[in-house]
Design an enzyme around this catalytic site. Structure first.
Site, PDB file in Angstrom:
ATOM      1  N   LYS A  49      69.853 -35.328  10.688  1.00 57.95           N
ATOM      2  CA  LYS A  49      70.673 -34.852  11.804  1.00 57.95           C
ATOM      3  C   LYS A  49      71.889 -34.064  11.311  1.00 57.95           C
ATOM      4  O   LYS A  49      72.717 -33.638  12.100  1.00 57.95           O
ATOM      5  CB  LYS A  49      71.193 -36.056  12.622  1.00 57.95           C
ATOM      6  CG  LYS A  49      70.140 -36.769  13.423  1.00 57.95           C
ATOM      7  CD  LYS A  49      70.758 -37.786  14.379  1.00 57.95           C
ATOM      8  CE  LYS A  49      70.971 -39.129  13.740  1.00 57.95           C
ATOM      9  NZ  LYS A  49      71.475 -40.171  14.664  1.00 57.95           N
ATOM     10  N   LYS A  51      74.291 -35.469   9.567  1.00 55.12           N
ATOM     11  CA  LYS A  51      75.429 -36.378   9.747  1.00 55.12           C
ATOM     12  C   LYS A  51      75.500 -37.311   8.542  1.00 55.12           C
ATOM     13  O   LYS A  51      74.458 -37.819   8.096  1.00 55.12           O
ATOM     14  CB  LYS A  51      75.121 -37.185  11.022  1.00 55.12           C
ATOM     15  CG  LYS A  51      76.240 -38.014  11.581  1.00 55.12           C
ATOM     16  CD  LYS A  51      75.849 -38.511  12.983  1.00 55.12           C
ATOM     17  CE  LYS A  51      76.908 -39.410  13.568  1.00 55.12           C
ATOM     18  NZ  LYS A  51      76.664 -39.767  14.948  1.00 55.12           N
TER      19      LYS A  51
HETATM   20  N1  CTP Z   1      80.418 -44.397  22.336  1.00 50.37           N
HETATM   21  C1  CTP Z   1      81.202 -44.673  23.457  1.00 50.37           C
HETATM   22  N2  CTP Z   1      82.555 -44.423  23.422  1.00 50.37           N
HETATM   23  C2  CTP Z   1      83.124 -43.905  22.320  1.00 50.37           C
HETATM   24  C3  CTP Z   1      82.349 -43.628  21.159  1.00 50.37           C
HETATM   25  C4  CTP Z   1      80.983 -43.887  21.202  1.00 50.37           C
HETATM   26  O1  CTP Z   1      80.720 -45.144  24.484  1.00 50.37           O
HETATM   27  N3  CTP Z   1      84.439 -43.647  22.336  1.00 50.37           N
HETATM   28  C5  CTP Z   1      78.986 -44.642  22.396  1.00 50.37           C
HETATM   29  C6  CTP Z   1      78.151 -43.384  22.193  1.00 50.37           C
HETATM   30  O2  CTP Z   1      78.071 -42.632  23.405  1.00 50.37           O
HETATM   31  C7  CTP Z   1      76.828 -43.969  21.763  1.00 50.37           C
HETATM   32  C8  CTP Z   1      77.247 -45.219  20.961  1.00 50.37           C
HETATM   33  O3  CTP Z   1      78.614 -45.497  21.323  1.00 50.37           O
HETATM   34  O4  CTP Z   1      76.052 -44.383  22.906  1.00 50.37           O
HETATM   35  C9  CTP Z   1      77.144 -45.007  19.466  1.00 50.37           C
HETATM   36  O5  CTP Z   1      77.872 -43.833  19.179  1.00 50.37           O
HETATM   37  P1  CTP Z   1      78.100 -43.227  17.733  1.00 50.37           P
HETATM   38  O6  CTP Z   1      77.615 -41.819  17.706  1.00 50.37           O
HETATM   39  O7  CTP Z   1      77.596 -44.141  16.701  1.00 50.37           O
HETATM   40  O8  CTP Z   1      79.719 -43.252  17.674  1.00 50.37           O
HETATM   41  P2  CTP Z   1      80.774 -42.091  17.813  1.00 50.37           P
HETATM   42  O9  CTP Z   1      82.130 -42.686  17.708  1.00 50.37           O
HETATM   43  O10 CTP Z   1      80.487 -41.253  19.024  1.00 50.37           O
HETATM   44  O11 CTP Z   1      80.467 -41.250  16.477  1.00 50.37           O
HETATM   45  P3  CTP Z   1      80.656 -39.709  16.175  1.00 50.37           P
HETATM   46  O12 CTP Z   1      82.109 -39.381  16.353  1.00 50.37           O
HETATM   47  O13 CTP Z   1      80.185 -39.576  14.733  1.00 50.37           O
HETATM   48  O14 CTP Z   1      79.765 -38.940  17.126  1.00 50.37           O
END
Ligand code: CTP
Length: 147
Positions: A49, A51
């Site tokens: 991805k 990432k």
């Molecule tokens: N999620 C959420 N609220 C946040 C951050 C994440 O509800 N503030 C949710 C995402 O929408 C997803 C789950 O947590 O359903 C896992 O998200 P993940 O991508 O692992 O975390 P992120 O903090 O969004 O990571 P990144 O910044 O790398 O995208």
């Protein structure tokens, strides 16, 4: 005696640098059923991805296992496995944060699909950026010279 049907909730993510937004998502997902199963992205899948997580898969899994809202974790290794997972697990609800709204509507073939509002103001990306900012601070730079 009547058999009680478990209501299985399924979600996916990387859950790197486990933070309050993750906790809120998992809590609200678990509240939609009686068992929460999480497909945790492997390091190899994240690489596909584009990432890269700070914490490797086994460490992210260890942290996630300690969350009271999580009942089971399995590896997410590919974009294409979700429908099969939902059928194999007998999932009733598929949940993701609303940054994914519309992206997983095809899961309706197997179960209900719910997009939950993301928690404002926190994300793994923002935490990484804050740490990088701290590392650029003159005091941190000076400390690095001493190591
Ligand atoms: N999620 C959420 N609220 C946040 C951050 C994440 O509800 N503030 C949710 C995402 O929408 C997803 C789950 O947590 O359903 C896992 O998200 P993940 O991508 O692992 O975390 P992120 O903090 O969004 O990571 P990144 O910044 O790398 O995208």
């Amino acid at each position: 005696m009547t058999a009680t049907h478990e209501r299985i909730v399924l979600t996916y993510g990387t859950f790197d640098l486990f933070h309050p937004g993750h906790v809120q998502l998992l809590k609200r997902a678990r509240d939609l059923g009686s068992r929460l199963v999480v497909g945790l992205s492997t390091d190899e899948f994240n690489a596909k991805k584009g990432k890269q997580s700070v914490m490797r898969y086994e460490d992210r899994k260890t942290v996630l296992e300690s969350c009271r809202y999580v009942d089971e974790i399995f590896a997410e290794e590919d974009w294409s496995q979700k429908l099969n997972d939902a059928r194999r697990l007998g999932a009733d609800v598929f949940v993701m944060g609303d940054d994914w709204t519309g992206k997983f509507d095809f899961m309706q073939e197997a179960c209900n699909v719910v997009y939950l509002a993301r928690t404002e103001g926190v994300s793994t990306t923002e935490i990484k950026a804050s740490v990088q900012g701290l590392n650029r601070h003159p005091v941190a730079q000076a400390a690095m010279q001493l190591i």
